[in-house]
Design an enzyme around this catalytic site. Structure first.
Site, PDB file in Angstrom:
ATOM      1  N   PRO A   2       0.801  -1.221  -0.146  1.00  0.00           N
ATOM      2  CA  PRO A   2       0.016   0.150   0.117  1.00  0.00           C
ATOM      3  C   PRO A   2       0.846   1.340  -0.087  1.00  0.00           C
ATOM      4  O   PRO A   2       2.067   1.356   0.764  1.00  0.00           O
ATOM      5  CB  PRO A   2      -0.904  -0.229   1.354  1.00  0.00           C
ATOM      6  CG  PRO A   2      -0.391  -1.440   2.055  1.00  0.00           C
ATOM      7  CD  PRO A   2       0.947  -1.903   1.488  1.00  0.00           C
ATOM      8  N   GLU A   3       0.210   2.409  -0.696  1.00  0.00           N
ATOM      9  CA  GLU A   3       0.801   3.589  -0.892  1.00  0.00           C
ATOM     10  C   GLU A   3       0.038   4.679   0.168  1.00  0.00           C
ATOM     11  O   GLU A   3      -0.686   4.036   0.863  1.00  0.00           O
ATOM     12  CB  GLU A   3       1.184   4.064  -2.053  1.00  0.00           C
ATOM     13  CG  GLU A   3       1.831   2.990  -3.218  1.00  0.00           C
ATOM     14  CD  GLU A   3       1.921   3.514  -4.554  1.00  0.00           C
ATOM     15  OE1 GLU A   3       1.981   4.807  -4.672  1.00  0.00           O
ATOM     16  OE2 GLU A   3       1.930   2.580  -5.189  1.00  0.00           O
ATOM     17  N   ARG A 124       4.436 -11.799   2.551  1.00  0.00           N
ATOM     18  CA  ARG A 124       6.013 -11.853   2.258  1.00  0.00           C
ATOM     19  C   ARG A 124       6.789 -11.565   3.608  1.00  0.00           C
ATOM     20  O   ARG A 124       7.862 -11.041   3.709  1.00  0.00           O
ATOM     21  CB  ARG A 124       6.400 -10.777   1.099  1.00  0.00           C
ATOM     22  CG  ARG A 124       5.992 -11.358  -0.057  1.00  0.00           C
ATOM     23  CD  ARG A 124       5.991 -10.412  -1.160  1.00  0.00           C
ATOM     24  NE  ARG A 124       7.382 -10.239  -1.835  1.00  0.00           N
ATOM     25  CZ  ARG A 124       7.585  -9.562  -2.672  1.00  0.00           C
ATOM     26  NH1 ARG A 124       6.557  -8.746  -3.358  1.00  0.00           N
ATOM     27  NH2 ARG A 124       9.066  -9.239  -3.115  1.00  0.00           N
ATOM     28  N   ARG A 167      17.388  16.052  -5.830  1.00  0.00           N
ATOM     29  CA  ARG A 167      17.764  14.744  -6.340  1.00  0.00           C
ATOM     30  C   ARG A 167      18.116  15.176  -7.873  1.00  0.00           C
ATOM     31  O   ARG A 167      17.413  14.329  -8.728  1.00  0.00           O
ATOM     32  CB  ARG A 167      16.755  13.714  -6.115  1.00  0.00           C
ATOM     33  CG  ARG A 167      16.520  13.070  -4.837  1.00  0.00           C
ATOM     34  CD  ARG A 167      17.624  12.676  -3.989  1.00  0.00           C
ATOM     35  NE  ARG A 167      18.392  11.651  -4.743  1.00  0.00           N
ATOM     36  CZ  ARG A 167      18.123  10.440  -4.705  1.00  0.00           C
ATOM     37  NH1 ARG A 167      16.832  10.038  -4.095  1.00  0.00           N
ATOM     38  NH2 ARG A 167      18.398   9.455  -5.396  1.00  0.00           N
TER      39      ARG A 167
END
Length: 290
Positions: A2-3, A124, A167
């Site tokens: 999930p984000e 996982r 960045r």
DNA sequence: CACTTGACCTGTCCGC
DNA sequence: TGCGGACAGGTCAAGT
């Protein structure tokens, strides 16, 4: 998995479902999923009442009246599902999703005094829960370095541009995914917002002017807000606190739509790898000097 | 320092 | 159908 929108959807669900409930007992399987000292758990979690459910970045913050906070990170496949004291019977829409919990991917089971349960499932095993004093949450390593919340009103275009430019020598997709730049963006909403802004994910940040970054910021806010409205996106494992799926994925323009037509120009959407992640792009709409 | 690449895990899907 | 490899929505450690 999930984000930000998915975690926010879980947060909203849990807020309605578990605030005010007192924990009766807690069980977990692997140390990895819940690496707390059992003495601390029995002293500060068992018997404590849920005061509030918050979120920072992709982390859920369940505050207890013991002045401890249960932090939860779902990572790729984590789920936090509440099952009430009355189990869903056959025929209930949720029966197939949560009727069989706990199952083999259940890592932590929290039982409340009224007989309801909160299950932390994680296929996982990347996700984790940890209990720590509420005052120390801000000192936790991830919380310390994570960037600002994109949905805060104080997160302006100017700040978005300034932070992305930290960045300069990386791809715009890698910059969006960098949680120290801004919080909560993952693979889905990176691809979706870049498509919206007609920016190719591999384009270097230093080659993108302020005007296009501003457009990207607006597109990002649009997809995050739309997804929260739709209850998040369900692609594989995600379900909300009630075990239900979200519908944002039905509104996705590029994500997981490789080989299908671009909704803007009809060109076939391509899939590639950018910043180590599967990436979906319209080769016509998204190019270097859009 | 800035940036990229594996590693962490299990399950599923795709091509031979 | 069986099998191997690639891949999955995230982050961290180790590498260049």
């Amino acid at each position: 998995m999930p984000e930000l929108p998915e975690v926010e959807t879980v947060r909203r669900g849990l807020e309605k479902l578990i605030v005010g409930k007192t924990i009766k007992n807690v069980h977990h399987d692997t140390e990895k999923s819940f690496p707390n000292d059992p003495v601390v758990v029995s002293e500060f979690l068992v018997g404590a009442k849920v005061v509030s459910v918050g979120r920072r970045a992709k982390v859920l913050l369940i505050d207890m009246d013991s002045d401890y906070t249960l932090m939860v990170h779902l990572k790729m496949t984590g789920q936090l599902v509440f099952v009430g004291e009355e189990r869903f019977g056959a025929g209930h829409p949720n029966e197939s999703l949560v009727g069989s919990l706990p199952d083999k991917s259940t890592r932590v089971t929290i039982m409340f005094e009224d007989g309801s349960h909160l299950y932390f499932n994680d296929q996982r095993k990347f996700g984790w829960m940890k209990l720590l004093p509420t005052s120390l949450v801000v000192e936790e390593p991830f919380m310390k370095k994570v960037g600002p919340e994109p949905l805060d009103v104080s997160f302006t275009d100017i700040i978005f541009i300034q932070r992305i430019r930290k960045r300069a020598n990386t791809s715009i997709k890698a910059a969006l995914l960098d949680q120290t730049v801004l919080a909560g963006v993952g693979n889905i909403y990176a691809d979706e917002s870049l498509w919206g802004a007609r920016i190719h994910p591999e384009e270097m940040v230093k080659d993108i002017d302020d005007k296009r970054l501003k457009k990207l910021h607006h597109e990002l806010l649009y997809v995050l807000k739309l997804s929260i409205e739709k209850g998040g996106s369900t692609d594989r494992n995600y379900v909300n606190a009630e075990g239900k799926k979200g519908s944002y994925i039905d509104f996705a323009r590029v994500f997981r739509r490789e080989k299908l037509p671009c909704p803007r120009c009809g060109t076939v959407i391509e899939k590639s790898k950018v910043a180590g992640r599967g990436t979906h792009t319209c080769p016509k709409c998204q190019h270097a000097s859009a």
